[in-house]
Design a protein around this motif. Structure first.
Motif, PDB file in Angstrom:
ATOM      1  N   PRO A  75      37.558  33.127  42.907  1.00 19.95           N
ATOM      2  CA  PRO A  75      38.323  34.368  42.792  1.00 19.95           C
ATOM      3  C   PRO A  75      37.404  35.517  42.366  1.00 19.95           C
ATOM      4  O   PRO A  75      36.454  35.329  41.612  1.00 19.95           O
ATOM      5  CB  PRO A  75      39.336  34.050  41.694  1.00 19.95           C
ATOM      6  N   THR A  77      37.958  39.291  40.740  1.00 19.36           N
ATOM      7  CA  THR A  77      38.935  40.202  40.151  1.00 19.36           C
ATOM      8  C   THR A  77      38.291  41.569  39.951  1.00 19.36           C
ATOM      9  O   THR A  77      37.190  41.669  39.407  1.00 19.36           O
ATOM     10  CB  THR A  77      39.455  39.665  38.808  1.00 19.36           C
ATOM     11  N   THR A  79      38.977  45.373  38.352  1.00 15.37           N
ATOM     12  CA  THR A  79      39.796  46.187  37.453  1.00 15.37           C
ATOM     13  C   THR A  79      39.321  47.631  37.546  1.00 15.37           C
ATOM     14  O   THR A  79      38.157  47.926  37.261  1.00 15.37           O
ATOM     15  CB  THR A  79      39.702  45.679  35.999  1.00 15.37           C
ATOM     16  N   THR A 124      42.918  40.975  42.856  1.00 16.73           N
ATOM     17  CA  THR A 124      41.997  39.872  43.079  1.00 16.73           C
ATOM     18  C   THR A 124      41.953  39.530  44.559  1.00 16.73           C
ATOM     19  O   THR A 124      42.898  39.804  45.293  1.00 16.73           O
ATOM     20  CB  THR A 124      42.419  38.633  42.243  1.00 16.73           C
ATOM     21  N   ALA A 184      46.659  41.334  40.475  1.00 16.27           N
ATOM     22  CA  ALA A 184      46.266  40.320  39.499  1.00 16.27           C
ATOM     23  C   ALA A 184      47.407  40.108  38.517  1.00 16.27           C
ATOM     24  O   ALA A 184      48.188  41.026  38.235  1.00 16.27           O
ATOM     25  CB  ALA A 184      45.010  40.753  38.768  1.00 16.27           C
TER      26      ALA A 184
END
Length: 186
Positions: A75, A77, A79, A124, A184
């Motif tokens: 994965p 991710t 932000t 994600t 996410a």
């Protein structure tokens, strides 16, 4: 009463003079306004594309494939630490084994998404692969690096491949895919 016809006539003459001076008919002016609006929309779309440098990026941890033929996932991710922006599409990804590279195909079941990312919002995406047979160059690639770029950005993000070798589908394609952006979890 006499001033009204003179005022109307003066306004009409002024309007005709301006139209003649500009060299444009009413239709061309309307068309130019539409083209300007289209150009502004295009500029806004380009200016709001997310750039990797405005994200905190967590690569992994992976869910490694335990044996040849098994599936593993990594994965990624993202932000948003900057201003609001838009992710439109699926990330482009490539993997490398030394000087050899392969493009990672988008997951066939994936649908490209358009997400507007507010500050501190996270999404994600997942890189999925099938583990290859160790030591068999015809059936596995000893991947050492993965790079991806976000849609609308040209800056590749590079990470060390965290897992074992990847199965070879054909000479120019590995058994791996990249998925779409998904919100996410909280």
């Amino acid at each position: 009463m006499r001033t009204t016809p003179v005022a109307v006539t003066a306004a009409l003459v002024a309007a005709l003079t301006l139209t003649a001076c500009s060299g444009e008919s009413g239709d061309d002016t309307a068309k130019s306004s539409t083209e300007s609006a289209d150009s502004a929309d295009s500029a806004n779309d380009k200016s709001t594309a997310c750039k990797a440098d405005q994200f905190g990026i967590d690569f992994g941890p992976s869910s490694a494939a335990p044996a040849a033929g098994d599936t593993g996932t990594i994965p990624v991710t993202l932000t948003n630490q900057g201003a609001s922006c838009t992710l439109d599409g699926i990330p482009d990804a490539d993997v490398y084994a030394g000087d050899t590279s392969w493009a990672v195909s988008p997951d066939k079941a994936a649908t490209a998404t358009k997400l507007t990312m507010a500050k501190d919002q996270a999404v994600t995406f997942t890189i999925t692969y099938v583990r290859g047979v160790a030591g068999d160059a015809k059936k596995a690639a000893a991947v050492d690096t993965v790079k991806f770029t976000l849609p609308g950005d040209s800056a590749p993000q590079s990470y060390k491949w965290p897992d074992a070798e990847v199965a070879v589908k054909s000479g120019d394609q590995l058994d791996m895919t990249v998925g779409p952006f998904l919100p996410a979890g909280d």
